[in-house]
Design an enzyme around this catalytic site. Structure first.
Site, short mmCIF file in Angstrom:
data_model
loop_
_atom_site.label_atom_id
_atom_site.label_comp_id
_atom_site.label_asym_id
_atom_site.label_seq_id
_atom_site.Cartn_x
_atom_site.Cartn_y
_atom_site.Cartn_z
N ASP A 109 44.64 30.98 34.80
CA ASP A 109 44.48 32.34 34.28
C ASP A 109 45.16 32.52 32.92
O ASP A 109 44.96 33.52 32.25
CB ASP A 109 45.04 33.34 35.30
N ASP B 245 37.64 40.91 27.94
CA ASP B 245 38.59 39.86 27.53
C ASP B 245 38.08 39.09 26.31
O ASP B 245 38.72 38.14 25.86
CB ASP B 245 38.86 38.93 28.72
N LYS C 242 42.22 36.05 39.95
CA LYS C 242 42.87 37.36 39.87
C LYS C 242 42.57 38.18 41.11
O LYS C 242 41.54 37.97 41.76
CB LYS C 242 42.30 38.13 38.65
N ARG D 44 45.17 31.31 25.66
CA ARG D 44 45.97 30.47 24.75
C ARG D 44 45.35 29.08 24.62
O ARG D 44 45.51 28.43 23.59
CB ARG D 44 47.42 30.43 25.25
N LYS E 285 39.98 35.58 20.41
CA LYS E 285 39.76 35.12 21.79
C LYS E 285 38.51 35.78 22.31
O LYS E 285 38.41 37.01 22.34
CB LYS E 285 40.97 35.50 22.67
N GLU F 152 44.33 31.32 30.18
CA GLU F 152 43.25 30.58 29.53
C GLU F 152 43.07 30.94 28.07
O GLU F 152 42.58 30.13 27.28
CB GLU F 152 41.93 30.81 30.30
N ASP G 117 36.98 36.99 32.47
CA ASP G 117 38.15 36.24 32.91
C ASP G 117 38.43 36.54 34.38
O ASP G 117 39.08 37.53 34.71
CB ASP G 117 39.36 36.62 32.05
N1 BES Z 1 43.09 38.30 29.90
C1 BES Z 1 44.35 38.21 30.55
C2 BES Z 1 45.36 39.23 30.01
C3 BES Z 1 45.03 40.68 30.23
C4 BES Z 1 45.55 41.35 31.33
C5 BES Z 1 44.27 41.37 29.33
C6 BES Z 1 45.27 42.69 31.51
C7 BES Z 1 43.99 42.71 29.51
C8 BES Z 1 44.50 43.37 30.60
C9 BES Z 1 44.93 36.82 30.35
O1 BES Z 1 44.01 35.80 30.30
C10 BES Z 1 45.80 36.55 31.52
O2 BES Z 1 45.28 36.47 32.61
N2 BES Z 1 47.09 36.43 31.29
C11 BES Z 1 48.01 36.17 32.33
C12 BES Z 1 48.97 35.13 31.83
C13 BES Z 1 49.85 34.56 32.91
C14 BES Z 1 49.05 33.78 33.91
C15 BES Z 1 50.90 33.66 32.24
C16 BES Z 1 48.75 37.48 32.63
O3 BES Z 1 49.01 38.26 31.71
O4 BES Z 1 49.03 37.72 33.80
ZN ZN Z 2 42.14 36.30 29.61
MN MN Z 3 43.48 35.08 32.22
#
Ligand code: BES
Ligand code: ZN
Ligand code: MN
Length: 499
Positions: free
Chosen positions: A346, A287, A276, A350, A264, A348, A269
């Site tokens: 968010d 990210d 966020k 996946r 990824k 994204e 992000d």
């Molecule tokens: N890049 C983030 C995950 C992340 C969070 C990485 C903190 C490193 C530190 C990912 O894209 C994300 O935002 N995931 C969301 C998924 C949710 C919306 C289902 C998350 O983990 O909140």
């Molecule tokens: Zn992300």
């Molecule tokens: Mn995200």
């Protein structure tokens, strides 16, 4: 920082590093130096709390009778637990102490710890590897530096019997460290300077090691039909890229199907329209950590001329809000043909990986696939910063990855994939939605989503959100980008797939 190996000599200038094992027991080289210094080391240990615990250090300044400026004692921990990782930790602790202290050169007198089966040259090579890994700094954007913070250590010499053998053992580790450093460099870069096109360009120098680098731009991705990846990219003025890295090192390069590593690469992000919160958002510059590991791994493997065929695939996008950004509720068609309702922009990573995984298995026909992604915050809730989350559709692959990780100190913890989670991503209007309904089992739901883009090939997903960046230093990992995954996957390849 330069690392060299030489026959045992009495160091004349700079710092001498001497190893001590537990119970304050000095090895032969250390004991000789202690004797020359009139027992200064023994007295210093007795006068302090230094007992030779792992990573513990004690500095003895300008002892009489020897010409060195300082002698540094480094603990190795319990004698029965001294292994490659303990030696690397000692090497790392030594470098950390020396960098703080200020000498420009250091000599490590390598004693073989009693009770280990390791040869002096292996001990020296492991110490050097740990030292090199710890010596990493990302300081290219600091134009001024306070005098007392300037790094001064430039050369470390390790003295041991059979330095040629030590040099030989160190060579592979040194190339692996090159890969780790590249990964750390990439995750440390800020997102204004490292965006998809730039990250793709940073892959080009790998061609010097015989890696084929193919960079796909938006036009090609559109023609292929990567609707899931492109949907994420569309909110940013930065053009997306997909990079395919091919390294063919297997002796019979024609008929060995490659191992595939998929990363990824979200260069920033923001969350997109599902934006966020401001606090901590700067972390999202890393990210692209999964992509960073894949690129560093290919550099390591090609650098040490691993006898294996490998492909790396990284999906590079920036996730931004904007006039053309994708909206919650949008439906995209992935490369696989499956449609996805994007309920949270968010989630994204996946979406990007869905197309990368499908592309990889379909066009590159790998023997197995391992993806790496900073995919979910939930994996940090579950595992913290110690282990990465491991998901796999194949028990043997899961075991091999876990064992490789344990050997290099990059540990994995397996979490479940389960058809029961499919319910969570059922959509009313499309083949699936990109988030579950609540906050439960977030990492497993993310992994279960990815599995829909994997057919019969053995596959593992490493959720590295908790281990890609470190706010605390560790023995062989300074604060910041860790490079977690490069050593693990290098070891995985070496132990199970090299001819
Ligand atoms: N890049 C983030 C995950 C992340 C969070 C990485 C903190 C490193 C530190 C990912 O894209 C994300 O935002 N995931 C969301 C998924 C949710 C919306 C289902 C998350 O983990 O909140
Ligand atoms: Zn992300
Ligand atoms: Mn995200």
């Amino acid at each position: 920082m330069k690392f060299g190996f030489a026959e045992p000599t009495t160091p004349t200038a700079g710092a001498a590093v001497v190893l001590a094992v537990q119970e304050r027991c000095l090895g032969p080289a250390a004991a000789a130096l202690d004797q020359a210094a009139g027992g200064a080391l023994t007295r210093a240990m007795e006068a302090s709390r230094f007992t030779g615990k792992r990573e513990e250090t004690l500095t003895v300044m300008a002892p009489q009778g020897v010409s060195v400026g300082r002698i540094l004692l480094v603990g190795l921990g319990k004698a029965e637990k001294i292994d490659a990782l303990a030696l690397q930790a000692a090497g790392g602790a030594a470098v950390a102490a020396l960098v703080k202290a200020g000498p420009t050169e250091a000599t490590i007198l390598v004693d073989t710890p009693p009770g280990t089966a390791l040869t002096p040259s292996l001990v020296a090579a492991e110490l050097a590897l740990g030292a090199r890994l710890r010596s990493y700094r990302f300081d290219k954007y600091r134009t001024t530096e306070k005098e007392d913070r300037k790094p001064s250590l430039i050369a470390v010499q390790l003295c041991c019997a059979d330095p040629d053998a030590a040099r030989h053992h160190f060579a592979a580790g040194d190339r692996i460290a090159d890969g780790v450093f590249l990964t750390r460099d990439l995750v440390s870069e800020p997102a204004n300077l490292l965006y998809p096109a730039v990250l793709a360009e940073r892959c080009l120098p790998l061609a010097e090691h015989g890696v084929e680098v193919d960079i796909l731009d938006r036009e090609r991705l559109t023609r292929l039909g990567m609707g899931a990846l492109l949907g994420v990219a569309q909110g940013s003025i930065r053009e997306p890229r997909l990079v395919v890295l091919k390294y063919s090192g297997a002796p019979d390069a024609t008929d060995q199907r490659p191992l595939a590593f998929v990363g990824k690469g979200v260069t920033f992000d923001t969350g997109g329209i599902s934006i966020k919160p401001a606090a901590g958002m700067e972390d999202m510059k890393w990210d692209m950590g999964g992509a960073g590991v894949v690129i560093g791994l290919i550099k390591a493997l090609a650098g040490r001329k691993a006898k294996v065929n490998v492909v790396g695939v990284v999906g590079l996008v920036e996730n931004m809000p904007g006039g053309n950004a994708q909206r919650p509720g949008d439906i995209v068609t992935s490369l696989s043909g499956q449609t996805i309702e994007v309920l949270n922009t968010d989630a994204e990573g996946r979406l990007v990986l869905a197309d990368c995984l499908w592309y990889t298995q379909d066009t590159l026909k790998p023997r197995l696939m391992v993806d790496l992604a900073t995919l979910t915050g939930a994996v940090i809730v579950a595992l913290g910063h110690r282990h990465a989350g491991l998901f796999a559709n194949d028990d043997e692959l899961a075991r091999q990855l876990t064992e490789a990780g344990t050997k290099v100190g990059e540990t994995l913890w397996r979490l479940p994939l389960d058809d029961a989670y499919d319910k969570d991503i059922e959509s009313e209007v499309a083949d699936m939605k990109n988030i579950g309904s609540g906050r439960d089992a977030g990492s497993s739901i993310g992994a279960q989503f990815l599995q829909r883009f994997v057919n019969k090939v053995p596959w593992a997903h490493l959720d590295i959100a908790g281990v890609t960046w470190s706010k605390k230093e560790a023995a062989t990992v300074p604060k910041g980008g860790t490079g977690f995954g490069v050593r693990l996957l290098d070891r995985f390849v070496a132990d199970y797939f090299e001819a």
